[in-house]
Every structure is written in structure tokens, then in C-alpha cells.
Design an enzyme around this catalytic site. Structure first.
Site, PDB file in Angstrom:
ATOM      1  N   GLU A 158       1.663   6.470  18.108  1.00 14.53           N
ATOM      2  CA  GLU A 158       2.204   7.748  18.596  1.00 14.53           C
ATOM      3  C   GLU A 158       2.229   7.784  20.120  1.00 14.53           C
ATOM      4  O   GLU A 158       3.162   8.312  20.720  1.00 14.53           O
ATOM      5  CB  GLU A 158       1.415   8.931  18.017  1.00 14.53           C
ATOM      6  CG  GLU A 158       1.323   8.957  16.489  1.00 14.53           C
ATOM      7  CD  GLU A 158       2.646   8.769  15.762  1.00 14.53           C
ATOM      8  OE1 GLU A 158       3.710   9.052  16.339  1.00 14.53           O
ATOM      9  OE2 GLU A 158       2.607   8.312  14.595  1.00 14.53           O
TER      10      GLU A 158
ATOM     11  N   TYR B 239      10.870   0.203  10.928  1.00 12.88           N
ATOM     12  CA  TYR B 239       9.665  -0.081  11.717  1.00 12.88           C
ATOM     13  C   TYR B 239       9.401  -1.579  11.822  1.00 12.88           C
ATOM     14  O   TYR B 239       9.303  -2.130  12.909  1.00 12.88           O
ATOM     15  CB  TYR B 239       8.433   0.570  11.068  1.00 12.88           C
ATOM     16  CG  TYR B 239       8.384   2.080  11.119  1.00 12.88           C
ATOM     17  CD1 TYR B 239       9.331   2.858  10.472  1.00 12.88           C
ATOM     18  CD2 TYR B 239       7.359   2.734  11.784  1.00 12.88           C
ATOM     19  CE1 TYR B 239       9.267   4.237  10.487  1.00 12.88           C
ATOM     20  CE2 TYR B 239       7.281   4.129  11.810  1.00 12.88           C
ATOM     21  CZ  TYR B 239       8.244   4.868  11.160  1.00 12.88           C
ATOM     22  OH  TYR B 239       8.174   6.234  11.176  1.00 12.88           O
TER      23      TYR B 239
HETATM   24  N1  BES Z   1       7.965   9.697  14.192  1.00 13.78           N
HETATM   25  C1  BES Z   1       7.190   9.222  13.113  1.00 13.78           C
HETATM   26  C2  BES Z   1       7.030  10.204  11.989  1.00 13.78           C
HETATM   27  C3  BES Z   1       8.325  10.603  11.328  1.00 13.78           C
HETATM   28  C4  BES Z   1       9.255   9.647  10.964  1.00 13.78           C
HETATM   29  C5  BES Z   1       8.578  11.920  11.060  1.00 13.78           C
HETATM   30  C6  BES Z   1      10.447  10.034  10.370  1.00 13.78           C
HETATM   31  C7  BES Z   1       9.758  12.308  10.470  1.00 13.78           C
HETATM   32  C8  BES Z   1      10.703  11.361  10.125  1.00 13.78           C
HETATM   33  C9  BES Z   1       5.808   8.764  13.560  1.00 13.78           C
HETATM   34  O1  BES Z   1       5.787   8.227  14.838  1.00 13.78           O
HETATM   35  C10 BES Z   1       5.369   7.673  12.649  1.00 13.78           C
HETATM   36  O2  BES Z   1       5.989   6.662  12.656  1.00 13.78           O
HETATM   37  N2  BES Z   1       4.323   7.883  11.876  1.00 13.78           N
HETATM   38  C11 BES Z   1       3.798   6.909  10.949  1.00 13.78           C
HETATM   39  C12 BES Z   1       2.606   6.216  11.523  1.00 13.78           C
HETATM   40  C13 BES Z   1       2.739   4.837  11.955  1.00 13.78           C
HETATM   41  C14 BES Z   1       1.444   4.195  12.406  1.00 13.78           C
HETATM   42  C15 BES Z   1       3.649   3.911  11.279  1.00 13.78           C
HETATM   43  C16 BES Z   1       3.343   7.643   9.720  1.00 13.78           C
HETATM   44  O3  BES Z   1       3.419   8.864   9.708  1.00 13.78           O
HETATM   45  O4  BES Z   1       2.907   7.016   8.775  1.00 13.78           O
HETATM   46 ZN    ZN Z   2       6.732   6.389  14.947  1.00 11.90          ZN
END
Ligand code: BES
Ligand code: ZN
Length: 624
Positions: A319, A403
Site C-alpha cells: 500500500e 498483480y
Molecule cells: N488497490 C488495491 C485494492 C483494490 C483493488 C480495491 C481493486 C478495489 C479494487 C490494494 O492496493 C491491494 O492490492 N490490496 C491487496 C493487497 C496486496 C498485498 C496484494 C488486497 O487487498 O489483498
Molecule cells: Zn494494490
């Protein structure tokens, strides 16, 4: 004649600039051309919101925000109207330049909501009196029983297109806006936002409530406007970092986040100054639907990352990394989400490597590589592209692609051009495009202009277009080798041959090694083997939620009834979508037993889930 020529060239200038440098999207020119965003009704070429000023009261009894949004806009001289996004908003009155004006709310689409079209009458400031609907998908109004403090709580989640359910603005990531807010809350609660806090203790209002004021002077994409209201306290971690949480959680939060200041230093040394002032995290109640959300200055976090041993802090690194990739340079449209998440996952890995060493980084990469391989077997070719084409892949959005494939792309580039060059490039990329939107096309053009520079041999080794636009993983991908995982296949084999699980050195393994072991087990296992595993490692109740998830998904996929109680607990003590949805999906695939467990648990748990997760699980439960 002269005047006319000057005017003509002034009008033509933005267009010419757009053609000449396709790579300077949304630069200093507030009307710079933007790619079409299919998720928004806004017509940014005609008129754009540049500042949002909120004056809202949180009504916990009615589960609504009500008040006023004042928007400052920039528009073409001939613009008659501005089109905003809205979903479920109840619009009471609209003024333009201080006078009542006409507005229309168009037909509502179940996903996008409805266009709110406002007549400008030549004005550049509009005021909208409104309230949000009770079922606003960005907002979760928690009952006291859902919080650690046993008090009411509210939080918002804007990404991707939910903020239009509580803020009438142009909800498109390419349209950057500054904001300020005054938020009135019940006197015993505190409001925090993704912005500078101007009133740490709030101000008493005439009717005995408290008002909190905020300002965000940097232009941000509107999905990053965020709010939480609850029984919150703050504790410092470092000089510019800290934690907000409910009082009974704060100590664990500060412990878990101890590395935050070092993470900031690493990220800054790589990618340039942190441009947002403070960096705090907010630990939310367990119904928070994500692991984390990169709201600027104030990351929102799930409490399920509190493992007690700091083993899940890569979430914080992730984050924090968004402070560069995503918040500073932002995907102009959601079809280019990998520019946010893939870059961020790569940077998360770099921060982890700097803090915890190469072996730690290689293990994280190996887990991510395995996720990609799984996705390649289950996601359609269209869903495997980094840059989404059409609507098809948007529905299949797989984090293993956005990702993990995204991060692997950058790691592959790093392997080819060297760490020094990729670091220098990324640093200059964040500087040159700070506070601007980005597209895949513009990124590749910029990378070619600055790094490839016509070197045909380098160009062919990189396979840039294949990475960005084609399904699958290009042949130049660097597969990670993790020493720390090298003995795990042997232990898995011994266990599958009937050996005791305790033969594996589980107690000495870190979280990633435990995950690797569980993830390496075959999808189908006899009940006796599952029983032995659980008994040996106490998996039903293991405190680390990532490990517990890996166990429970395995148990459910095998219809392992002895873990039913643990499944029920897992589905009711937290509401993180990434954990919740696959478990319901797996239960539903388990015949009568699984379907009835899913039914029973969901009836109880649904009211505690966030609207976004409710919608996802509803779809799973209603599927044939
Ligand atoms: N921005 C995302 C969360 C998100 C993604 C909200 C798509 C709405 C739509 C956040 O940065 C994220 O990627 N969170 C991941 C954690 C990460 C360590 C891969 C999660 O929530 O699991
Ligand atoms: Zn993210």
C-alpha cells in the site's frame, strides 16, 4: 485578423501537443486529452471537476451522508453543461454560480449508476445538496457488535467506481481533483480521511456533535477520496508515520507496523521523495473487504494482517508503494489497472528485499509465480492480458495477472537491462508523470524513448508488446528460484506417501514456507491425511489468517466435514473478499453438505459483510 490567428493556434495547441507527445497525458494543462473511460459518464473534453469541497453529516441512524458538495470546474468556453457520475444519490438542489440551475438524472445502469447533467449557465462553481442512499456500495455502516470498541463505525471504499455512491463528481481515474471536507459525526466518534487532518480533536457543533475538517491539496483520482468514522485513536510509529485504530487494537497495530519508517526510506531512496506529507495506516474492523487500500496519507488495512509476528507486513509495503505507482502516476482507465497494481507489486518486492533480504524476496516471487501458473490454467486467454481488451476480461479480473504477471514483467525487464537502469528509469518515470494519468501505450512509448532508444536487439529481447498485450507469459520471463523452498517438495512427497506430517520442520518454517507447503499439496486428499495435517499443526485455529485460509480452502475442496466449525468461524470473524469468495465457491461445489453449510453460514454472515463482498457472494450463491 491577427487576433483570430492567435486564438486559432491557442485552440489547436492542446491537440497538436497531444499528437506530438502522446506520452504527456493530462500534463499541466487541466484539459489535456484523456482516453475514453467506459466506466464513467463524464465528458472530460468539455468540462472537468478540479476541486471537490464536501460539507457532510454522517447520519448513523439512517445510514446516510447528507449535505453539500461544491465543485470547482474547468470547462471549454462553449460548454453548456457538465456531466457527473452518481449512483443512488438523492439530489435535492443544484446551484451554478450561486443560482438555482436545472439538472437531469439519466437512466441508471446497475454498475455505472446514472449520469447527473448540470446546466452551467456560464458558471464554474456548482453546489449540490444531496444525500447518499442507504445501500451505497462504497459505504459500510457497522453495528457496534462488529467493532472492537462496541461502537458504531463507518468506512468507505472508493476503488474502483464506488465513490459515486456518496460523492457527486466525475468518478474517473484520469480526472484528478483536489478536495477538502468538513464532516460532522456523533460526539463520541472521530472522523479520518485520506487527507491532511486540520482538526485532530474535532470541533463542537451547535447541536452537540463534532466536526472534523480535512484538506488534500494534491490532485488525486477521485477513487482515492476516503473516510472512516469510529472510536479511533492514533499512535506514532516514526516521525512521519503512525497508526489509527480502535483503542484495543492500537498496541498490536503499532507492533506490526514497526517497519513502516524503514519502508518509506527504502521507497524514497529508490523512487524519489514521498510527496504526501504524513503516512498513517488505519486498521479497520474485520469486515473491511480488502487486505489494504492505498488511500493517500492514510492506508486502510484489514485487521487480518495482524499476525503478531510481523510476517504479513508486505501488505503495508504494497500500500505504501502505491504512493508512487497508482497515487502519483495513475492508470487513466481501469483497463490499465496493471500500471497501478503490477508496478506496485514489483515495488512491494523491492521494499521487502531491502528490508528482509534476497531469500525473502525470492520466496515471495516463487509464490507469485505459482499463482500465475494457476491462473494460466483457469483464466481465458482474454483475461490473461495485462491491458484488458473489451468487457470480457474486466469480468475475469484476476489478481494473478494484474498483480503477479505485471510484477513479473518488470522483474524480467530488470533482469535484461539491469537493476541500475530500471531504477533510474522508474525514478524518472515517477518524476516526469507525477500527478498524471498513464496508459499502457504511453508507458511503452516512454520506456522505448528513454531506455530502448532504437536498440533493435534490446527491443527484441524485451518482448514488451507481448507482455502488455498478449495472453500467457512470454518466453523471456525470469522464473524465480527460491532456496528457502527447495526442501518442501521432499516433505510433501513423504507426507503423500503416508508419512507423519510432523516429519516436516513446520515449527521452524516462516509464513511463506508454510504457505508453500500447503499450496503444494494436491487438490484432492483423503480425509485421513487431512485429519493428520490438522492434528499436527493445529490448522483450524492457526492465528495467521493467510495460512489458515490456505488450509481451509484445501479442507473445503475435499469436503472435509471435521473442519466445518473452523470454516464457519473463518467466514464470520472477518469479511475480506479474497478469503471469503473462494471459500463459498468451494463449498457450493461440495454437493449437499457444502451447499447447506454455505447457506446456513451466509444467512448469518451476510449482514456483516461489506456491500461489495455481499454482491460477490450473492452471485456465487445464486449460481446454478
Ligand atoms: N488497490 C488495491 C485494492 C483494490 C483493488 C480495491 C481493486 C478495489 C479494487 C490494494 O492496493 C491491494 O492490492 N490490496 C491487496 C493487497 C496486496 C498485498 C496484494 C488486497 O487487498 O489483498
Ligand atoms: Zn494494490
Amino acid at each position: 485578423m491577427l487576433r483570430r490567428t492567435l486564438l486559432q493556434s491557442a485552440l489547436a495547441a492542446p491537440l497538436l501537443a497531444a499528437c506530438a507527445t502522446n506520452t504527456t497525458l493530462g500534463a499541466a494543462d487541466p484539459m489535456a486529452p484523456l482516453p475514453h473511460d467506459t466506466s464513467s459518464y463524464a465528458r472530460p473534453d468539455e468540462a472537468r471537476v478540479r476541486h471537490v469541497s464536501l460539507d457532510l453529516t454522517a447520519d448513523f441512524d439512517r445510514k446516510r451522508f447528507s449535505g453539500k458538495a461544491t465543485l470547482d470546474i474547468v470547462a471549454r468556453a462553449d460548454a453548456q453543461e457538465i456531466v457527473l457520475d452518481s449512483k443512488g444519490l438523492i439530489i435535492q438542489r443544484v446551484r451554478a454560480g450561486g443560482r438555482d440551475t436545472t439538472f437531469t438524472l439519466g437512466d441508471s445502469d446497475p454498475t455505472k449508476g446514472a449520469p447527473l447533467t448540470i446546466q452551467l449557465n456560464g458558471a464554474r462553481r456548482i453546489e449540490i445538496e444531496y444525500e447518499s442512499a442507504e445501500n451505497a456500495s462504497a459505504l459500510q455502516w457497522l453495528e457496534p457488535a462488529q467493532t472492537a470498541s462496541n461502537k458504531r463505525f463507518l468506512f468507505s471504499q472508493g476503488q474502483a467506481i464506488h465513490n459515486r455512491t456518496w460523492i457527486p463528481t466525475q468518478d474517473s481515474p484520469g480526472i484528478r481533483q483536489t478536495y477538502d471536507a468538513r464532516i460532522v459525526v456523533p460526539a463520541d466518534l472521530k472522523a479520518v480521511m485520506s487527507a491532511e487532518m486540520l482538526t485532530p480533536n474535532g470541533e463542537r457543533t451547535q447541536d452537540g456533535k463534532r466536526a472534523y475538517r480535512f484538506r488534500m491539496p494534491q490532485p488525486i483520482p477521485p477513487y482515492l477520496i476516503a473516510i472512516a468514522i469510529g472510536d479511533l485513536v492514533h499512535a506514532d510509529v516514526g516521525p512521519r508515520t503512525g497508526v489509527y485504530a480502535e483503542p484495543s487494537v492500537i498496541e498490536r497495530g503499532v507492533y506490526e507496523c514497526a517497519d513502516m519508517e524503514r519502508m518509506m526510506e527504502v521507497a524514497e531512496s529508490l523512487y524519489g521523495p514521498y510527496r504526501w506529507g504524513r503516512y498513517d495506516v488505519l486498521i479497520l474492523p474485520p469486515s473491511f473487504p480488502y487486505g489494504g487500500m492505498e488511500n493517500p496519507r492514510l492506508t486502510f488495512l484489514t485487521p487480518t494482517f495482524l499476525a503478531g509476528d510481523r510476517s504479513l507486513v508486505s501488505l503495508v509495503a504494497h500500500e505504501l508503494a502505491h504512493s508512487w505507482s497508482g497515487n502519483l502516476v495513475t492508470n487513466a482507465v481501469w483497463a490499465d489497472g496493471w500500471l497501478n497494481e503490477g508496478f506496485t507489486s514489483y515495488i512491494e518486492g523491492r521494499i521487502g528485499e531491502a528490508l528482509f533480504g534476497q531469500e525473502h524476496a525470492r520466496m515471495a516471487e516463487a509464490l507469485s509465480w505459482a499463482d500465475i501458473q494457476t491462473a494460466l490454467g483457469s483464466v481465458s486467454p482474454d483475461g490473461q492480458r495485462l491491458h484488458w481488451v473489451g468487457e470480457v476480461s474486466a469480468n475475469e479480473n484476476s489478481s494473478a495477472i494484474t498483480y503477479d504477471k505485471g510484477a513479473t514483467f518488470l522483474r524480467t525487464v530488470e533482469g535484461i537491462i539491469g537493476r541500475e537502469r530500471i531504477d533510474a528509469y522508474l525514478r524518472s518515470y515517477f518524476d516526469r508523470y507525477a500527478f498524471q494519468p498513464m496508459t499502457t501505450q504511453a508507458f511503452l512509448a516512454d520506456f522505448r524513448a528513454n531506455v530502448v532508444r532504437g536498440d533493435a536487439n534490446l527491443e527484441s529481447r524485451l518482448m514488451l508488446d507481448q507482455w502488455a498485450y498478449e495472453p500467457g507469459i512470454p518466453s523471456n520471463a525470469a522464473a524465480p528460484q527460491a532456496e528457502g523452498f527447495s526442501e518442501i517438495p521432499g516433505y510433501v512427497e513423504a507426507f503423500l506417501a503416508g508419512g507423519p506430517p510432523a516429519a516436516a520442520p513446520w515449527e521452524t518454517w516462516n509464513t511463506m514456507q508454510r504457505q508453500r507447503y500447503l499450496q503444494s499439496l494436491p487438490r484432492e486428499l483423503p480425509a485421513e491425511r487431512l485429519q493428520a495435517l490438522e492434528a499436527a499443526f493445529g490448522l483450524d485455529d492457526i492465528g495467521n489468517m493467510e495460512v489458515r485460509y490456505d488450509w481451509l480452502i484445501l479442507a473445503v475442496r475435499n469436503g472435509f466435514a471435521p473442519s466445518e466449525r473452523a470454516v464457519e468461524t473463518f467466514l464470520t470473524v472477518q469479511g475480506r473478499g479474497k478469503f471469503i469468495r473462494p471459500i463459498y465457491t468451494a463449498l457450493r461445489a461440495q454437493g449437499d453438505w457444502g451447499r447447506s453449510v454455505a447457506q446456513r453460514v451466509y444467512a448469518r454472515a451476510r449482514p456483516t459483510y461489506h456491500p461489495i463482498v455481499q454482491a460477490g457472494v450473492d452471485r456465487i450463491m445464486n449460481a446454478a
